[in-house]
Design a protein around this motif. Structure first.
Motif, short mmCIF file in Angstrom:
data_model
loop_
_atom_site.label_atom_id
_atom_site.label_comp_id
_atom_site.label_asym_id
_atom_site.label_seq_id
_atom_site.Cartn_x
_atom_site.Cartn_y
_atom_site.Cartn_z
N MET A 1 -119.47 -43.45 16.68
CA MET A 1 -120.14 -42.17 16.84
C MET A 1 -120.05 -41.37 15.54
SD MET A 1 -119.22 -40.78 20.61
CE MET A 1 -118.29 -42.09 21.39
N GLN A 2 -120.96 -40.48 15.39
CA GLN A 2 -121.05 -39.67 14.18
C GLN A 2 -120.37 -38.32 14.37
OE1 GLN A 2 -125.06 -39.31 12.87
NE2 GLN A 2 -124.58 -37.84 11.28
N GLU A 3 -119.69 -37.89 13.33
CA GLU A 3 -119.06 -36.57 13.34
C GLU A 3 -120.13 -35.50 13.52
OE1 GLU A 3 -116.35 -33.85 10.32
OE2 GLU A 3 -117.02 -35.82 9.70
N LEU A 4 -119.81 -34.49 14.34
CA LEU A 4 -120.77 -33.40 14.58
C LEU A 4 -120.48 -32.24 13.62
CD1 LEU A 4 -121.09 -33.41 18.45
CD2 LEU A 4 -122.72 -34.22 16.77
N LYS A 5 -120.99 -32.37 12.42
CA LYS A 5 -120.75 -31.35 11.39
C LYS A 5 -121.37 -30.02 11.78
CE LYS A 5 -120.41 -34.67 7.68
NZ LYS A 5 -120.98 -35.22 6.48
N ARG A 6 -122.51 -30.06 12.46
CA ARG A 6 -123.18 -28.80 12.82
C ARG A 6 -122.39 -28.02 13.86
NH1 ARG A 6 -129.49 -30.77 12.79
NH2 ARG A 6 -129.63 -30.95 10.53
N GLU B 1 -109.10 -24.13 19.06
CA GLU B 1 -108.38 -23.64 20.24
C GLU B 1 -109.13 -22.51 20.93
OE1 GLU B 1 -107.03 -23.95 17.18
OE2 GLU B 1 -105.35 -25.33 17.37
N LYS B 2 -109.64 -21.59 20.13
CA LYS B 2 -110.37 -20.44 20.68
C LYS B 2 -111.67 -20.89 21.35
CE LYS B 2 -111.49 -15.94 20.86
NZ LYS B 2 -110.75 -14.85 21.37
N LEU B 3 -112.40 -21.79 20.72
CA LEU B 3 -113.63 -22.30 21.32
C LEU B 3 -113.32 -23.03 22.63
CD1 LEU B 3 -116.68 -22.67 21.20
CD2 LEU B 3 -116.28 -24.78 19.88
N ALA B 4 -112.26 -23.80 22.64
CA ALA B 4 -111.88 -24.51 23.86
C ALA B 4 -111.59 -23.52 24.99
CB ALA B 4 -110.66 -25.40 23.61
N ARG B 5 -110.88 -22.44 24.68
CA ARG B 5 -110.58 -21.41 25.70
C ARG B 5 -111.86 -20.75 26.19
NH1 ARG B 5 -105.94 -19.82 22.51
NH2 ARG B 5 -107.32 -18.35 21.51
N ILE B 6 -112.75 -20.40 25.28
CA ILE B 6 -114.00 -19.74 25.65
C ILE B 6 -114.83 -20.63 26.58
CG2 ILE B 6 -116.24 -18.98 24.74
CD1 ILE B 6 -114.66 -17.96 22.26
N LEU B 7 -114.87 -21.93 26.28
CA LEU B 7 -115.67 -22.86 27.06
C LEU B 7 -114.93 -23.42 28.28
CD1 LEU B 7 -117.34 -24.89 24.17
CD2 LEU B 7 -118.28 -22.94 25.43
N ASN B 8 -113.65 -23.08 28.37
CA ASN B 8 -112.81 -23.58 29.47
C ASN B 8 -112.74 -25.10 29.47
OD1 ASN B 8 -111.05 -23.16 31.62
ND2 ASN B 8 -112.69 -23.33 33.12
N VAL B 9 -112.49 -25.64 28.28
CA VAL B 9 -112.27 -27.08 28.12
C VAL B 9 -110.98 -27.27 27.33
CG1 VAL B 9 -114.73 -27.65 28.20
CG2 VAL B 9 -113.63 -27.26 25.99
N SER B 10 -110.51 -28.49 27.26
CA SER B 10 -109.28 -28.75 26.52
C SER B 10 -109.53 -28.76 25.02
CB SER B 10 -108.66 -30.07 26.95
OG SER B 10 -109.47 -31.15 26.51
N LEU B 11 -108.48 -28.48 24.28
CA LEU B 11 -108.54 -28.55 22.83
C LEU B 11 -108.92 -29.96 22.40
CD1 LEU B 11 -108.06 -27.66 19.92
CD2 LEU B 11 -105.61 -28.02 20.29
N SER B 12 -108.37 -30.95 23.06
CA SER B 12 -108.67 -32.33 22.68
C SER B 12 -110.15 -32.65 22.88
CB SER B 12 -107.79 -33.33 23.43
OG SER B 12 -108.06 -33.30 24.81
N THR B 13 -110.79 -32.04 23.87
CA THR B 13 -112.22 -32.26 24.08
C THR B 13 -113.00 -31.76 22.88
OG1 THR B 13 -112.05 -32.17 26.49
CG2 THR B 13 -114.20 -31.65 25.53
N VAL B 14 -112.74 -30.54 22.46
CA VAL B 14 -113.44 -29.97 21.30
C VAL B 14 -113.17 -30.81 20.06
CG1 VAL B 14 -113.64 -27.96 19.77
CG2 VAL B 14 -113.46 -27.63 22.25
N GLY C 1 -116.47 -36.83 16.41
CA GLY C 1 -117.33 -37.95 16.78
C GLY C 1 -116.62 -39.04 17.55
N GLU C 2 -115.44 -38.72 18.07
CA GLU C 2 -114.66 -39.68 18.85
C GLU C 2 -115.11 -39.72 20.31
OE1 GLU C 2 -110.68 -38.36 18.21
OE2 GLU C 2 -110.71 -38.87 16.09
N ALA C 3 -115.86 -38.72 20.72
CA ALA C 3 -116.39 -38.64 22.09
C ALA C 3 -117.74 -37.94 22.03
CB ALA C 3 -115.42 -37.86 22.99
N LYS C 4 -118.59 -38.29 22.98
CA LYS C 4 -119.89 -37.61 23.08
C LYS C 4 -119.71 -36.34 23.90
CE LYS C 4 -123.18 -41.34 22.72
NZ LYS C 4 -124.34 -41.97 23.36
N ALA C 5 -120.48 -35.34 23.54
CA ALA C 5 -120.47 -34.09 24.31
C ALA C 5 -121.14 -34.36 25.65
CB ALA C 5 -121.21 -33.00 23.56
#
Length: 66
Positions: free
Chosen positions: A1-6, A19-32, A38-42
């Motif tokens: 998978m490709q890194e999501l630079k954007r 960390e802040k984006l993860a909290r705002i979206l209510n997802v884990s830090l590891s997800t973000v 690019g280790e996981a697809k959104a």
């Protein structure tokens, strides 16, 4: 998978840590982190949360290089 630079550029432009984006979206830090690297697809749910919180973004631009 490709890194999501954007996605990272958007986050940095908003002056958000992963960390802040993860909290705002209510997802884990590891997800973000894994999506940015690019280790996981959104998932549809992740994209929907991004669009709900930041309606000005283009999902195609951030996640599909369009």
């Amino acid at each position: 998978m490709q890194e999501l630079k954007r996605l990272k550029e958007f986050r940095v432009q908003k002056k958000l840590s992963r960390e802040k984006l993860a909290r705002i979206l209510n997802v884990s830090l590891s997800t973000v982190t894994r999506i940015e690297r690019g280790e996981a697809k959104a998932s549809r749910g992740f994209m929907d949360r991004m669009k709900n919180v930041y309606p000005e973004i283009s999902i195609d631009y951030l996640f599909y290089d369009k």
